[in-house]
Write a protein that holds these residues in place. Structure first.
Motif, PDB file in Angstrom:
ATOM      1  N   GLY A  13     -10.558  -1.010  31.377  1.00 14.26           N
ATOM      2  CA  GLY A  13      -9.334  -1.509  31.995  1.00 14.26           C
ATOM      3  C   GLY A  13      -9.065  -2.984  31.792  1.00 14.26           C
ATOM      4  N   LEU A  45      -8.202   3.105  23.211  1.00 15.53           N
ATOM      5  CA  LEU A  45      -7.162   2.588  24.107  1.00 15.53           C
ATOM      6  C   LEU A  45      -7.307   3.168  25.522  1.00 15.53           C
ATOM      7  CD1 LEU A  45      -4.674   0.770  24.278  1.00 15.53           C
ATOM      8  CD2 LEU A  45      -3.277   2.706  23.526  1.00 15.53           C
ATOM      9  N   HIS A  46      -7.722   4.442  25.599  1.00 11.13           N
ATOM     10  CA  HIS A  46      -7.966   5.048  26.922  1.00 11.13           C
ATOM     11  C   HIS A  46      -8.990   4.215  27.706  1.00 11.13           C
ATOM     12  CE1 HIS A  46      -5.623   8.706  26.859  1.00 11.13           C
ATOM     13  NE2 HIS A  46      -6.174   9.151  25.758  1.00 11.13           N
ATOM     14  N   ARG A  48      -9.840   0.954  26.979  1.00  9.03           N
ATOM     15  CA  ARG A  48      -9.253  -0.384  27.139  1.00  9.03           C
ATOM     16  C   ARG A  48      -8.307  -0.428  28.346  1.00  9.03           C
ATOM     17  NH1 ARG A  48      -6.304  -3.617  28.505  1.00  9.03           N
ATOM     18  NH2 ARG A  48      -5.261  -5.314  27.422  1.00  9.03           N
ATOM     19  N   ASP A  49      -7.517   0.647  28.524  1.00  7.39           N
ATOM     20  CA  ASP A  49      -6.507   0.656  29.591  1.00  7.39           C
ATOM     21  C   ASP A  49      -7.021   1.238  30.904  1.00  7.39           C
ATOM     22  OD1 ASP A  49      -4.737  -0.607  27.944  1.00  7.39           O
ATOM     23  OD2 ASP A  49      -3.533   1.172  27.488  1.00  7.39           O
ATOM     24  N   ASP A  51      -8.057   4.325  31.562  1.00  6.75           N
ATOM     25  CA  ASP A  51      -7.833   5.758  31.823  1.00  6.75           C
ATOM     26  C   ASP A  51      -9.165   6.480  31.995  1.00  6.75           C
ATOM     27  OD1 ASP A  51      -5.138   5.335  31.373  1.00  6.75           O
ATOM     28  OD2 ASP A  51      -5.205   6.030  29.284  1.00  6.75           O
ATOM     29  N   GLU A 352      -6.580  -6.550  19.933  1.00  8.64           N
ATOM     30  CA  GLU A 352      -5.679  -6.399  21.087  1.00  8.64           C
ATOM     31  C   GLU A 352      -4.232  -6.166  20.632  1.00  8.64           C
ATOM     32  OE1 GLU A 352      -5.846  -6.289  24.621  1.00  8.64           O
ATOM     33  OE2 GLU A 352      -7.933  -5.808  24.180  1.00  8.64           O
ATOM     34  N   ASP A 356      -1.668  -2.989  21.316  1.00 13.19           N
ATOM     35  CA  ASP A 356      -0.270  -3.091  21.766  1.00 13.19           C
ATOM     36  C   ASP A 356       0.624  -2.152  20.952  1.00 13.19           C
ATOM     37  OD1 ASP A 356      -0.941  -4.957  23.663  1.00 13.19           O
ATOM     38  OD2 ASP A 356      -0.375  -6.699  22.439  1.00 13.19           O
ATOM     39  N   ARG A 359      -0.139   1.528  21.842  1.00 21.81           N
ATOM     40  CA  ARG A 359       0.337   1.890  23.182  1.00 21.81           C
ATOM     41  C   ARG A 359       1.781   2.386  23.160  1.00 21.81           C
ATOM     42  NH1 ARG A 359      -1.157  -2.712  25.258  1.00 21.81           N
ATOM     43  NH2 ARG A 359      -3.253  -2.227  25.966  1.00 21.81           N
TER      44      ARG A 359
END
Ligand code: APR
Ligand code: ZN
Length: 371
Positions: A13, A45-46, A48-49, A51, A352, A356, A359
């Motif tokens: 996250g 990304l899951h 990183r974010d 999820d 990063e 972006d 995403r």
């Protein structure tokens, strides 16, 4: 001991940062790999974010390729210098699932703990504090120590970016069609979501000699790319009007809907759409991974009455040592044009920015390349 550069995430996250780390030499049963390429997959990304909960700090990346630089005790030093693709699920080869040939369900994999087989890590910060490696391979890194069962030699002539993609997106998508679903020739196929995984489902459908291949995305450029890979029909999805998407897929597939529909995003809405497009006897193959805790629903009676099926496909049912060389061979023969999925090569420092683009669904496959 080696000084390396790696993209580290403190915990799920939060943004990644490129850090200098210390990497120990390989222990028995481990391999030191100099990384050549690492794909940017939605599964990164899951994490990183946020999820998916993951322990930290951890080196990101699970879709990688490199060159063997050294091997731990007990392994053949003759393999030094070989180009390899890495599997993000290092099988133990001993548990029941491995023995049944279902390595993607291995219950003894070190990848579950993002560490080596003995549960420890070879990575540390300058202060000596340990750092994990995502799925035991943490490929967003100039070098990495990985379990030997994660390492699959590549035939000569396979570019590093292609080998990297074989390590996740290609195996996940192609394998979902050929191995998990075993799509018979002539079947109609729909693919919802055209990232690296969905586009690989399209390539798999072509290899399976599918009849119609219907592709679905919110992004027109993805549909165009899928067309160059062999898609025959398309539907531009409007998330505000799911009924129109369902109707469009059914009509394009003909005969009441697709025999097989592959969901390659991992959203409840598109999972429900996939199930709703099925004709009697049809199969929905769930390939995209949702955030933890998400649920999707469907109406029970017609599902059972029409003898429909839903199946989950993990890692395209990949047995890496068997399947990676096969996919590489198909690439060399021109039958699996993996290179066409790659729309950006970037240095690690731009990770990063790559997230972006991913995403908002703009990227096909972006690949970090190392010198
Ligand atoms: N309808 C149709 N297409 C959509 C929608 C929607 N509602 N929302 C997103 N998409 C499209 C995006 O435009 C993009 O082309 O889905 C695609 C998703 O691609 P990526 O983000 O590149 O994902 P990818 O890396 O292919 O992974 C897909 O598989 O392994 C899992 O964790 C992974 O859940 C992820 C999935
Ligand atoms: Zn992946």
């Amino acid at each position: 001991m080696h000084e390396i550069e790696a993209a580290v995430i403190e915990r799920a996250g939060v943004p990644t940062a490129v850090e200098d780390l210390l990497l120990d030499d390989p222990h028995p049963g481990e391999v030191l790999v100099r990384m050549t390429a690492s794909g940017v997959c939605h599964s990164d990304l899951h994490v990183r974010d946020g999820d998916w909960e993951r322990p930290g700090p951890i080196v990101m990346g699970h879709e990688g390729a490199g060159i063997i630089e050294a091997v731990g005790e007990g392994l053949d030093p003759g393999v030094v210098g070989r180009p390899v693709a890495l599997s993000w699920y290092a099988p133990c080869l001993r548990c029941r699932q491995c023995q049944r040939g279902r390595q993607w369900l291995c219950t003894g994999s070190p990848s579950l703990r993002h560490a080596q087989v003995d549960g420890t890590t070879r990575l540390a910060r300058a202060d000596g504090s340990p750092v994990l490696a995502y799925c035991s391979i943490g490929t967003m890194s100039t070098r990495q120590v990985v379990p030997a069962t994660a390492v699959v030699p590549m035939p000569d002539g396979v570019p590093p970016e292609v080998a990297a993609l074989i390590g996740c997106g290609v195996s996940t998508g192609v394998g979902a069609v050929l191995k998990t679903a075993e799509v018979p020739a002539g079947s109609s196929v729909a693919v919802i979501g055209l990232g690296g995984v969905g586009l690989s489902c399209v390539m798999g459908a072509v290899l399976a000699n599918a009849g119609r291949i219907v592709v679905v995305d919110t992004n027109r450029s993805k549909i165009d790319l899928a067309g160059t890979l062999g898609a025959t029909h398309w539907v531009l999805a409007d998330p505000a009007d799911p009924a129109a998407t369902i109707g469009g897929i059914r009509e394009a597939a003909g005969e009441g809907g697709p025999d097989f529909v592959f969901e390659a995003i991992g959203l409840p809405q598109t999972i429900e759409q996939a199930i709703s497009t099925l004709p009697p006897g049809g199969t929905a193959v769930l390939v995209g991974m949702t955030a933890f805790g998400e649920t999707a629903s469907f109406e029970g009676f017609p599902f059972v009455d029409g003898a429909r099926r839903i199946i989950g496909s993990n890692y395209g049912s990949a047995a890496a040592a068997l399947d990676f060389p096969r996919y590489a061979e198909w690439y060399l023969q021109g039958r699996l044009p993996v290179d066409r999925l790659i729309d950006r090569r970037l240095p690690l420092i731009e990770l990063e920015d790559a997230f972006d683009r991913l995403r908002v669904g703009q990227a096909a496959r972006q690949v970090v390349v190392f010198e």
